[in-house]
Design a protein around this motif. Structure first.
Motif, PDB file in Angstrom:
ATOM      1  N   SER A   1     -60.390  19.656  20.910  1.00 56.44           N
ATOM      2  CA  SER A   1     -61.767  20.117  21.114  1.00 56.44           C
ATOM      3  C   SER A   1     -62.057  20.299  22.597  1.00 56.44           C
ATOM      4  CB  SER A   1     -62.756  19.104  20.542  1.00 56.44           C
ATOM      5  OG  SER A   1     -62.513  18.883  19.169  1.00 56.44           O
ATOM      6  N   PRO A   2     -62.707  21.410  22.992  1.00 53.12           N
ATOM      7  CA  PRO A   2     -63.006  21.657  24.412  1.00 53.12           C
ATOM      8  C   PRO A   2     -64.042  20.682  24.958  1.00 53.12           C
ATOM      9  CG  PRO A   2     -64.039  23.321  23.036  1.00 53.12           C
ATOM     10  CD  PRO A   2     -63.159  22.515  22.131  1.00 53.12           C
ATOM     11  N   ILE A   3     -64.028  20.498  26.272  1.00 50.48           N
ATOM     12  CA  ILE A   3     -65.027  19.677  26.941  1.00 50.48           C
ATOM     13  C   ILE A   3     -66.373  20.400  26.853  1.00 50.48           C
ATOM     14  CG2 ILE A   3     -65.704  18.676  29.164  1.00 50.48           C
ATOM     15  CD1 ILE A   3     -62.695  18.715  29.916  1.00 50.48           C
ATOM     16  N   PRO A   4     -67.401  19.766  26.307  1.00 50.55           N
ATOM     17  CA  PRO A   4     -68.681  20.459  26.088  1.00 50.55           C
ATOM     18  C   PRO A   4     -69.276  21.081  27.341  1.00 50.55           C
ATOM     19  CG  PRO A   4     -68.649  18.362  24.930  1.00 50.55           C
ATOM     20  CD  PRO A   4     -67.417  18.398  25.772  1.00 50.55           C
ATOM     21  N   GLU A   5     -69.161  20.385  28.473  1.00 49.43           N
ATOM     22  CA  GLU A   5     -69.750  20.900  29.711  1.00 49.43           C
ATOM     23  C   GLU A   5     -69.048  22.162  30.212  1.00 49.43           C
ATOM     24  OE1 GLU A   5     -69.737  16.318  30.329  1.00 49.43           O
ATOM     25  OE2 GLU A   5     -68.700  17.811  29.088  1.00 49.43           O
ATOM     26  N   LEU A   6     -67.808  22.399  29.748  1.00 55.15           N
ATOM     27  CA  LEU A   6     -67.026  23.528  30.244  1.00 55.15           C
ATOM     28  C   LEU A   6     -66.867  24.654  29.222  1.00 55.15           C
ATOM     29  CD1 LEU A   6     -64.108  21.645  32.068  1.00 55.15           C
ATOM     30  CD2 LEU A   6     -66.102  22.716  33.113  1.00 55.15           C
ATOM     31  N   SER A   7     -66.618  24.261  27.988  1.00 53.92           N
ATOM     32  CA  SER A   7     -66.362  25.240  26.917  1.00 53.92           C
ATOM     33  C   SER A   7     -65.212  26.182  27.274  1.00 53.92           C
ATOM     34  CB  SER A   7     -67.635  26.056  26.614  1.00 53.92           C
ATOM     35  OG  SER A   7     -68.665  25.207  26.156  1.00 53.92           O
ATOM     36  N   ILE A   8     -64.140  25.606  27.831  1.00 52.87           N
ATOM     37  CA  ILE A   8     -62.931  26.384  28.094  1.00 52.87           C
ATOM     38  C   ILE A   8     -61.778  25.747  27.329  1.00 52.87           C
ATOM     39  CG2 ILE A   8     -63.726  27.213  30.331  1.00 52.87           C
ATOM     40  CD1 ILE A   8     -61.979  25.094  31.664  1.00 52.87           C
ATOM     41  N   THR A   9     -60.833  26.561  26.909  1.00 55.53           N
ATOM     42  CA  THR A   9     -59.759  26.096  26.036  1.00 55.53           C
ATOM     43  C   THR A   9     -58.395  26.378  26.634  1.00 55.53           C
ATOM     44  OG1 THR A   9     -61.140  26.510  24.087  1.00 55.53           O
ATOM     45  CG2 THR A   9     -58.758  26.306  23.731  1.00 55.53           C
ATOM     46  N   PRO A  10     -57.589  25.343  26.847  1.00 57.53           N
ATOM     47  CA  PRO A  10     -56.235  25.577  27.365  1.00 57.53           C
ATOM     48  C   PRO A  10     -55.325  26.149  26.286  1.00 57.53           C
ATOM     49  CG  PRO A  10     -56.506  23.264  26.833  1.00 57.53           C
ATOM     50  CD  PRO A  10     -57.849  23.910  26.620  1.00 57.53           C
ATOM     51  N   VAL A  11     -54.222  26.737  26.707  1.00 55.83           N
ATOM     52  CA  VAL A  11     -53.209  27.202  25.771  1.00 55.83           C
ATOM     53  C   VAL A  11     -52.630  25.981  25.062  1.00 55.83           C
ATOM     54  CG1 VAL A  11     -50.946  28.315  25.571  1.00 55.83           C
ATOM     55  CG2 VAL A  11     -52.651  29.216  27.169  1.00 55.83           C
ATOM     56  N   SER A  12     -52.589  26.007  23.748  1.00 54.83           N
ATOM     57  CA  SER A  12     -52.119  24.833  23.000  1.00 54.83           C
ATOM     58  C   SER A  12     -50.857  25.104  22.181  1.00 54.83           C
ATOM     59  CB  SER A  12     -53.235  24.316  22.071  1.00 54.83           C
ATOM     60  OG  SER A  12     -53.666  25.331  21.197  1.00 54.83           O
ATOM     61  N   GLU A  13     -50.326  26.315  22.269  1.00 56.34           N
ATOM     62  CA  GLU A  13     -49.070  26.649  21.619  1.00 56.34           C
ATOM     63  C   GLU A  13     -48.167  27.364  22.624  1.00 56.34           C
ATOM     64  OE1 GLU A  13     -48.218  25.746  18.631  1.00 56.34           O
ATOM     65  OE2 GLU A  13     -50.182  24.956  18.013  1.00 56.34           O
ATOM     66  N   VAL A  14     -46.857  27.256  22.436  1.00 57.79           N
ATOM     67  CA  VAL A  14     -45.930  28.019  23.270  1.00 57.79           C
ATOM     68  C   VAL A  14     -46.260  29.504  23.110  1.00 57.79           C
ATOM     69  CG1 VAL A  14     -43.515  28.642  23.663  1.00 57.79           C
ATOM     70  CG2 VAL A  14     -44.114  26.281  23.076  1.00 57.79           C
ATOM     71  N   THR A  15     -46.541  30.166  24.216  1.00 58.79           N
ATOM     72  CA  THR A  15     -47.029  31.545  24.168  1.00 58.79           C
ATOM     73  C   THR A  15     -46.114  32.471  24.948  1.00 58.79           C
ATOM     74  OG1 THR A  15     -49.308  30.739  24.028  1.00 58.79           O
ATOM     75  CG2 THR A  15     -48.997  33.040  24.675  1.00 58.79           C
ATOM     76  N   ARG A  16     -45.650  33.502  24.299  1.00 60.95           N
ATOM     77  CA  ARG A  16     -44.797  34.502  24.936  1.00 60.95           C
ATOM     78  C   ARG A  16     -45.658  35.649  25.451  1.00 60.95           C
ATOM     79  NH1 ARG A  16     -39.499  32.871  25.963  1.00 60.95           N
ATOM     80  NH2 ARG A  16     -38.671  31.712  24.186  1.00 60.95           N
ATOM     81  N   MET A  17     -45.579  35.909  26.744  1.00 63.56           N
ATOM     82  CA  MET A  17     -46.300  37.028  27.341  1.00 63.56           C
ATOM     83  C   MET A  17     -45.701  37.294  28.723  1.00 63.56           C
ATOM     84  SD  MET A  17     -49.876  35.259  28.617  1.00 63.56           S
ATOM     85  CE  MET A  17     -50.118  36.422  29.975  1.00 63.56           C
ATOM     86  N   GLU A  18     -45.999  38.434  29.289  1.00 65.41           N
ATOM     87  CA  GLU A  18     -45.494  38.731  30.628  1.00 65.41           C
ATOM     88  C   GLU A  18     -46.177  37.809  31.632  1.00 65.41           C
ATOM     89  OE1 GLU A  18     -44.540  42.513  33.535  1.00 65.41           O
ATOM     90  OE2 GLU A  18     -46.307  42.618  32.242  1.00 65.41           O
ATOM     91  N   VAL A  19     -45.358  37.119  32.416  1.00 66.43           N
ATOM     92  CA  VAL A  19     -45.876  36.199  33.428  1.00 66.43           C
ATOM     93  C   VAL A  19     -45.295  36.601  34.782  1.00 66.43           C
ATOM     94  CG1 VAL A  19     -46.084  33.799  34.178  1.00 66.43           C
ATOM     95  CG2 VAL A  19     -46.002  34.330  31.722  1.00 66.43           C
ATOM     96  N   ARG A  20     -46.130  37.186  35.611  1.00 66.24           N
ATOM     97  CA  ARG A  20     -45.691  37.620  36.939  1.00 66.24           C
ATOM     98  C   ARG A  20     -46.211  36.716  38.056  1.00 66.24           C
ATOM     99  NH1 ARG A  20     -43.434  42.262  37.911  1.00 66.24           N
ATOM    100  NH2 ARG A  20     -44.436  42.412  39.962  1.00 66.24           N
ATOM    101  N   ARG A  21     -47.373  36.106  37.837  1.00 64.60           N
ATOM    102  CA  ARG A  21     -47.962  35.244  38.864  1.00 64.60           C
ATOM    103  C   ARG A  21     -48.493  33.964  38.236  1.00 64.60           C
ATOM    104  NH1 ARG A  21     -49.320  40.390  39.943  1.00 64.60           N
ATOM    105  NH2 ARG A  21     -48.660  41.221  41.981  1.00 64.60           N
ATOM    106  N   VAL A  22     -48.113  32.841  38.829  1.00 69.67           N
ATOM    107  CA  VAL A  22     -48.563  31.531  38.342  1.00 69.67           C
ATOM    108  C   VAL A  22     -49.177  30.750  39.490  1.00 69.67           C
ATOM    109  CG1 VAL A  22     -47.869  29.336  37.314  1.00 69.67           C
ATOM    110  CG2 VAL A  22     -46.754  31.453  36.578  1.00 69.67           C
ATOM    111  N   LEU A  23     -50.357  30.231  39.244  1.00 62.74           N
ATOM    112  CA  LEU A  23     -51.031  29.345  40.187  1.00 62.74           C
ATOM    113  C   LEU A  23     -50.801  27.915  39.703  1.00 62.74           C
ATOM    114  CD1 LEU A  23     -52.838  29.793  42.713  1.00 62.74           C
ATOM    115  CD2 LEU A  23     -54.818  29.607  41.191  1.00 62.74           C
ATOM    116  N   SER A  24     -50.225  27.081  40.556  1.00 60.53           N
ATOM    117  CA  SER A  24     -49.901  25.705  40.176  1.00 60.53           C
ATOM    118  C   SER A  24     -50.728  24.736  41.005  1.00 60.53           C
ATOM    119  CB  SER A  24     -48.407  25.439  40.381  1.00 60.53           C
ATOM    120  OG  SER A  24     -48.045  24.157  39.915  1.00 60.53           O
ATOM    121  N   ASN A  25     -51.519  23.890  40.341  1.00 58.11           N
ATOM    122  CA  ASN A  25     -52.448  22.981  41.014  1.00 58.11           C
ATOM    123  C   ASN A  25     -51.931  21.547  41.074  1.00 58.11           C
ATOM    124  OD1 ASN A  25     -54.308  25.050  41.393  1.00 58.11           O
ATOM    125  ND2 ASN A  25     -55.482  24.542  39.553  1.00 58.11           N
TER     126      ASN A  25
END
Length: 400
Positions: A360-384
């Motif tokens: 369940s998303p955090i109510p104050e944010l209402s944003i959802t992380p990727v929760s399954e292995v996802t195949r897609m084109e990945v050219r740029r990654v920001l790592s925090n």
């Protein structure tokens, strides 16, 4: 003009694998390292599960084919990842002599120091523990590794809490871009210790269950141990060797909101500024980021703060994001370099790693992380990677 910074090799060891390929397969197949502590002697073995590398020190030495005395677990884990990175980049002994080594840690060899603490109190007492008397010095592990692999040119240890190895990579990139060095090996190593477990337990931010980044029910982090190193090279160095780089370190940013000794600012100021600075150095629009490997510790404060920073930077168009902390636990100083390797693996294989245990998303944010292995084109990654004291860092990796 400043040099471009290329990644030509990497190595990693964590609770989900003793090399890059094993880590990749675990990420792909959702295999985590969370469980009861078996190697470290602690009263919290059963009560505070962690992500421990299930290899005793002698087994780590066997992997390295060495029986040197005085090597702490932090040094052993670091050497395993370091040697893989060197092999991955096909570095020669001549290459290493002219290279730099920047490593990071929070507790160094304090695991061994605390093990023999009472013996060391008696100045007239001597034994096998003598070899570990100076290992609590955080820089000792880096000096040992440099001596072992033959680096003499530039050696540095950084310790900025959980942003340490991301800052090590940033420091190496700055040396290359300013033409101080052509090749720098950067990363970090961290071993579990009683000091670490007791310290985080006193802060009341350890979860006895498997951590749940960005979930409404999140209740703290799981500790982990491991190491990772990346080989950074200048464009001229890559051209001379005719190597095919694995990725480009296009941008990086560091900020410090100095909000609190351990907590992140609720406005996500440091997170926003670190990410913004990384994009600015890369001269890249936020709309071109394909994936964010979030710090995502699963503590109440951090996830809310980081999520707020993401919303401030990306607005309504937050790219796919996730945290890999449920796989490896929070490896503290080593987290930034471990997740840098995972970011490059995402680019190489066009895959996004899932946030395990999300419901369940955090109510104050209402944003959802990727929760399954996802195949897609990945050219740029920001790592925090965000540390205590508000020290926040972001790395932007791009495909070649």
């Amino acid at each position: 003009m400043s040099e471009r910074v290329f990644i030509t090799g990497f190595g990693v060891i964590t609770s989900i694998g003793k090399n890059a390929e094993e880590n990749y397969q675990s990420l792909l197949n959702r295999r985590h390292g969370f469980g009861e502590i078996e190697i470290l002697e602690t009263i919290h073995r059963k009560s505070l599960p962690s992500c421990e590398v299930k290899l005793h020190d002698q087994e780590l030495k066997a992997l390295l084919k060495t029986n040197h005395s005085g090597f702490t677990r932090t040094t052993l884990l670091g050497l395993i990842a370091l040697r893989e990175a060197i092999a991955s980049a096909s570095l020669t002994s001549s290459d290493l002599r002219s290279a730099g080594l920047i490593s990071s840690t929070t507790t160094g060899g304090i695991r061994e120091f605390e093990q023999f603490f009472h013996e060391n109190l008696d100045l007239n007492s001597h034994g096998d523990f003598d070899q570990f008397t100076d290992t609590a010095n955080p820089g000792e592990h880096c000096e040992r590794m440099a001596e072992e692999i033959g680096i003499r040119n530039y050696i540095c240890t950084l310790s900025t809490a959980c942003s340490s190895s991301a800052n090590a990579i940033m420091h190496g990139a700055a040396l290359i871009r300013n033409r101080k060095l052509d090749r720098v090996i950067c990363g970090g190593s961290e071993a579990l210790s009683k000091f670490t477990i007791n310290g985080f337990n006193s802060l009341m931010i350890l979860d006895t269950k498997h951590c749940r980044p960005f979930d409404e029910s999140r209740n703290g982090l799981n500790l982990g141990e491991g190491a990772a190193f990346l080989v950074l090279e200048s464009a001229s160095s890559v051209e001379k060797s005719s190597k095919i780089p694995l990725a480009v370190l296009a941008g990086y940013g560091n900020a410090n909101d100095a909000f609190h000794q351990t907590a992140s600012s609720p406005e996500g100021t440091g997170a926003w500024e670190a990410m913004r600075n990384a994009l600015a150095i890369a001269n890249t629009s936020s709309s071109l980021v394909d994936y964010v490997n979030a710090h995502g510790t699963a503590t109440e404060n951090n996830d809310l703060s980081e999520g707020t920073g993401l919303k401030s930077l990306f607005g309504k168009n937050i790219p796919p994001f996730s945290s890999t902390k449920p796989y490896t636990g929070h490896t503290l100083a080593a987290a930034g370099s471990i997740e840098a390797v995972y970011s490059i693996l995402a680019i190489q294989n066009n895959v996004i790693w899932p946030s395990l245990n999300f419901k369940s998303p955090i109510p104050e944010l209402s944003i959802t992380p990727v929760s399954e292995v996802t195949r897609m084109e990945v050219r740029r990654v920001l790592s925090n990677s965000f540390g205590f004291g508000g020290n926040t860092s972001s790395l932007l990796f791009e495909s070649v």
